[in-house]
Design an enzyme around this catalytic site. Structure first.
Site, PDB file in Angstrom:
ATOM      1  N   ALA A 122       0.810  -1.218   0.000  1.00 32.02           N
ATOM      2  CA  ALA A 122       0.000   0.000   0.000  1.00 32.02           C
ATOM      3  C   ALA A 122       0.848   1.275   0.000  1.00 32.02           C
ATOM      4  O   ALA A 122       0.305   2.362   0.170  1.00 32.02           O
ATOM      5  CB  ALA A 122      -0.925  -0.021   1.212  1.00 32.02           C
ATOM      6  N   ASN A 190       1.662  -3.280   7.947  1.00 33.22           N
ATOM      7  CA  ASN A 190       2.315  -3.696   6.697  1.00 33.22           C
ATOM      8  C   ASN A 190       3.086  -2.538   6.074  1.00 33.22           C
ATOM      9  O   ASN A 190       4.231  -2.693   5.658  1.00 33.22           O
ATOM     10  CB  ASN A 190       1.273  -4.215   5.711  1.00 33.22           C
ATOM     11  CG  ASN A 190       0.653  -5.519   6.168  1.00 33.22           C
ATOM     12  OD1 ASN A 190       1.360  -6.467   6.489  1.00 33.22           O
ATOM     13  ND2 ASN A 190      -0.660  -5.568   6.229  1.00 33.22           N
ATOM     14  N   HIS A 220      -1.288   8.151   3.219  1.00 34.79           N
ATOM     15  CA  HIS A 220       0.073   7.921   3.731  1.00 34.79           C
ATOM     16  C   HIS A 220       0.997   8.958   3.111  1.00 34.79           C
ATOM     17  O   HIS A 220       0.993   9.134   1.886  1.00 34.79           O
ATOM     18  CB  HIS A 220       0.599   6.543   3.326  1.00 34.79           C
ATOM     19  CG  HIS A 220      -0.206   5.404   3.871  1.00 34.79           C
ATOM     20  ND1 HIS A 220      -0.355   5.167   5.217  1.00 34.79           N
ATOM     21  CD2 HIS A 220      -0.899   4.421   3.250  1.00 34.79           C
ATOM     22  CE1 HIS A 220      -1.101   4.094   5.398  1.00 34.79           C
ATOM     23  NE2 HIS A 220      -1.459   3.625   4.218  1.00 34.79           N
TER      24      HIS A 220
HETATM   25  N1  NAD Z   1       1.790  -5.381   2.147  1.00 38.32           N
HETATM   26  C1  NAD Z   1       0.770  -4.535   2.239  1.00 38.32           C
HETATM   27  O1  NAD Z   1       0.896  -3.300   2.095  1.00 38.32           O
HETATM   28  C2  NAD Z   1      -0.592  -5.089   2.510  1.00 38.32           C
HETATM   29  C3  NAD Z   1      -1.731  -4.316   2.225  1.00 38.32           C
HETATM   30  C4  NAD Z   1      -2.968  -4.868   2.454  1.00 38.32           C
HETATM   31  C5  NAD Z   1      -3.086  -6.138   3.020  1.00 38.32           C
HETATM   32  N2  NAD Z   1      -1.968  -6.833   3.336  1.00 38.32           N
HETATM   33  C6  NAD Z   1      -2.053  -8.155   3.988  1.00 38.32           C
HETATM   34  O2  NAD Z   1      -2.287  -9.166   3.031  1.00 38.32           O
HETATM   35  C7  NAD Z   1      -2.992 -10.253   3.654  1.00 38.32           C
HETATM   36  C8  NAD Z   1      -4.194 -10.637   2.790  1.00 38.32           C
HETATM   37  O3  NAD Z   1      -5.083  -9.541   2.681  1.00 38.32           O
HETATM   38  P1  NAD Z   1      -6.564  -9.734   2.087  1.00 38.32           P
HETATM   39  O4  NAD Z   1      -7.191  -8.398   2.054  1.00 38.32           O
HETATM   40  O5  NAD Z   1      -6.502 -10.565   0.854  1.00 38.32           O
HETATM   41  O6  NAD Z   1      -7.226 -10.605   3.272  1.00 38.32           O
HETATM   42  P2  NAD Z   1      -8.590 -11.455   3.204  1.00 38.32           P
HETATM   43  O7  NAD Z   1      -9.072 -11.517   4.632  1.00 38.32           O
HETATM   44  O8  NAD Z   1      -9.504 -10.934   2.160  1.00 38.32           O
HETATM   45  O9  NAD Z   1      -8.100 -12.914   2.765  1.00 38.32           O
HETATM   46  C9  NAD Z   1      -7.204 -13.707   3.529  1.00 38.32           C
HETATM   47  C10 NAD Z   1      -7.466 -15.194   3.232  1.00 38.32           C
HETATM   48  O10 NAD Z   1      -6.406 -15.952   3.823  1.00 38.32           O
HETATM   49  C11 NAD Z   1      -6.956 -17.069   4.536  1.00 38.32           C
HETATM   50  N3  NAD Z   1      -6.023 -17.391   5.637  1.00 38.32           N
HETATM   51  C12 NAD Z   1      -5.774 -16.662   6.741  1.00 38.32           C
HETATM   52  N4  NAD Z   1      -4.815 -17.249   7.495  1.00 38.32           N
HETATM   53  C13 NAD Z   1      -4.443 -18.384   6.835  1.00 38.32           C
HETATM   54  C14 NAD Z   1      -3.485 -19.413   7.109  1.00 38.32           C
HETATM   55  N5  NAD Z   1      -2.734 -19.397   8.215  1.00 38.32           N
HETATM   56  N6  NAD Z   1      -3.344 -20.409   6.191  1.00 38.32           N
HETATM   57  C15 NAD Z   1      -4.118 -20.439   5.072  1.00 38.32           C
HETATM   58  N7  NAD Z   1      -5.048 -19.498   4.766  1.00 38.32           N
HETATM   59  C16 NAD Z   1      -5.214 -18.476   5.654  1.00 38.32           C
HETATM   60  C17 NAD Z   1      -8.336 -16.605   5.003  1.00 38.32           C
HETATM   61  O11 NAD Z   1      -9.207 -17.711   5.197  1.00 38.32           O
HETATM   62  C18 NAD Z   1      -8.782 -15.702   3.840  1.00 38.32           C
HETATM   63  O12 NAD Z   1      -9.494 -16.422   2.849  1.00 38.32           O
HETATM   64  C19 NAD Z   1      -3.386  -9.760   5.061  1.00 38.32           C
HETATM   65  O13 NAD Z   1      -2.508 -10.292   6.028  1.00 38.32           O
HETATM   66  C20 NAD Z   1      -3.214  -8.255   4.974  1.00 38.32           C
HETATM   67  O14 NAD Z   1      -2.851  -7.670   6.214  1.00 38.32           O
HETATM   68  C21 NAD Z   1      -0.742  -6.348   3.066  1.00 38.32           C
END
Ligand code: NAD
Length: 269
Positions: A122, A190, A220
């Site tokens: 992000a 993140n 941000h």
């Molecule tokens: N790097 C960045 O800037 C940034 C930005 C946004 C989100 N993220 C991160 O990316 C990740 C995914 O985001 P999203 O919006 O797709 O989330 P989401 O909640 O839409 O989807 C996550 C999926 O992962 C599954 N899951 C969770 N823990 C698991 C595990 N231990 N093993 C297998 N499956 C598992 C859940 O059942 C869900 O279907 C989150 O951790 C979020 O914090 C990072």
């Protein structure tokens, strides 16, 4: 030959990545894994080429890259093993506020000759931060503005008993290191940790969080100072259509990282 991929996490980011790989012949999305198997089935039904649904990282045989788009818990539980099998792409970068975990993952990847890809997520401007760091950075500051409503329930807000619902004008509610911000604002973690990894680390990177009733997007601002001069970046992130907590840019940055892996020409640092 196509890059054979395994995807862990079939939520909002995972869905964007799966659809991208399904439509690009340079990739073969071979495996899907999610703690909630119905998410795998639902995602698979939207794809032309049906990946195999698996329940363990070990099952992703012959994958060139294993993509994590799930949770910090998933990074801890599954991605060390993944890094011994294939290159890995990590979205839940907040997990690396635990530097020991990052060290362990890095060691595993180095020993087995694999790479760790961390998309800019992000934030933006990490190319400039990385370039500037070559001559030493004096300071890097992330200022995040969020609507007070989005800050309700953050551990810091609870601990300090901040009445966010009563905030009527922009108010700085946190000023500290990225390391502390990661502990007290898990929703912001993140961005803070990705910036820290590109620049001067989580203890030196400063984070300011402003509760601002006049913003509707997550804003941000990054400022950096060093021998190179100064730089400022500002993002106003729209939420992902499927998950309001995730910025749409985060999923797009992961698509861009995958394209970069597949492409001959690399633009930027
Ligand atoms: N790097 C960045 O800037 C940034 C930005 C946004 C989100 N993220 C991160 O990316 C990740 C995914 O985001 P999203 O919006 O797709 O989330 P989401 O909640 O839409 O989807 C996550 C999926 O992962 C599954 N899951 C969770 N823990 C698991 C595990 N231990 N093993 C297998 N499956 C598992 C859940 O059942 C869900 O279907 C989150 O951790 C979020 O914090 C990072």
């Amino acid at each position: 030959m196509a890059i054979k991929a395994g995807l862990i996490g079939c939520g909002s980011i995972g869905t964007v990545l799966a659809k991208f790989m399904d439509s690009d012949s340079r990739f073969e999305l071979a495996y899907l894994l999610d703690d909630d198997i119905t998410k795998c089935e639902s995602l698979s039904s939207k794809l032309k080429n049906k990946p195999e649904v698996v329940i363990r990282t070990d099952d992703m045989k012959g994958a060139d890259i294993i993509i994590e788009a799930a949770s910090q818990q998933c990074v801890k539980e599954r991605m060390i093993k993944a890094a011994s099998m294939a290159d890995v792409l990590i979205m839940s970068v907040g997990a690396f506020s635990d530097m020991n975990l990052f060290g362990e993952l890095k060691e595993k990847a180095e020993k087995s000759g694999h790479r760790i890809y961390i998309p800019s997520g992000a934030v933006a401007g990490l190319d400039g931060i990385r370039a500037a760091a070559q001559a030493g950075l004096k300071s890097v500051t992330l200022t995040t503005r969020k609507h007070p409503r989005s800050l309700e329930g953050a551990p810091w807000v609870i601990k300090q008993d901040i009445p966010v619902h009563a905030i009527r004008k922009p108010e700085v509610i946190f000023n500290g290191s990225a390391k502390h911000a990661a502990e007290w604002f898990p929703q912001n973690v993140n961005v803070a940790i990705t910036l820290s990894l590109a620049g001067i680390g989580a203890e030196q990177t400063k984070v300011k969080i402003i509760a601002d009733p006049f913003v509707s997007k997550n804003v941000h601002e990054i400022t950096a100072e060093g021998k190179f001069g100064t730089m400022t970046m500002r993002l106003e992130n729209s939420p992902s259509p499927k998950n309001r907590k995730t910025s749409y840019l985060a999923a797009l940055s992961a698509v861009a990282t995958l394209k970069r892996i597949a492409e001959t020409v690399q633009v930027g640092t």
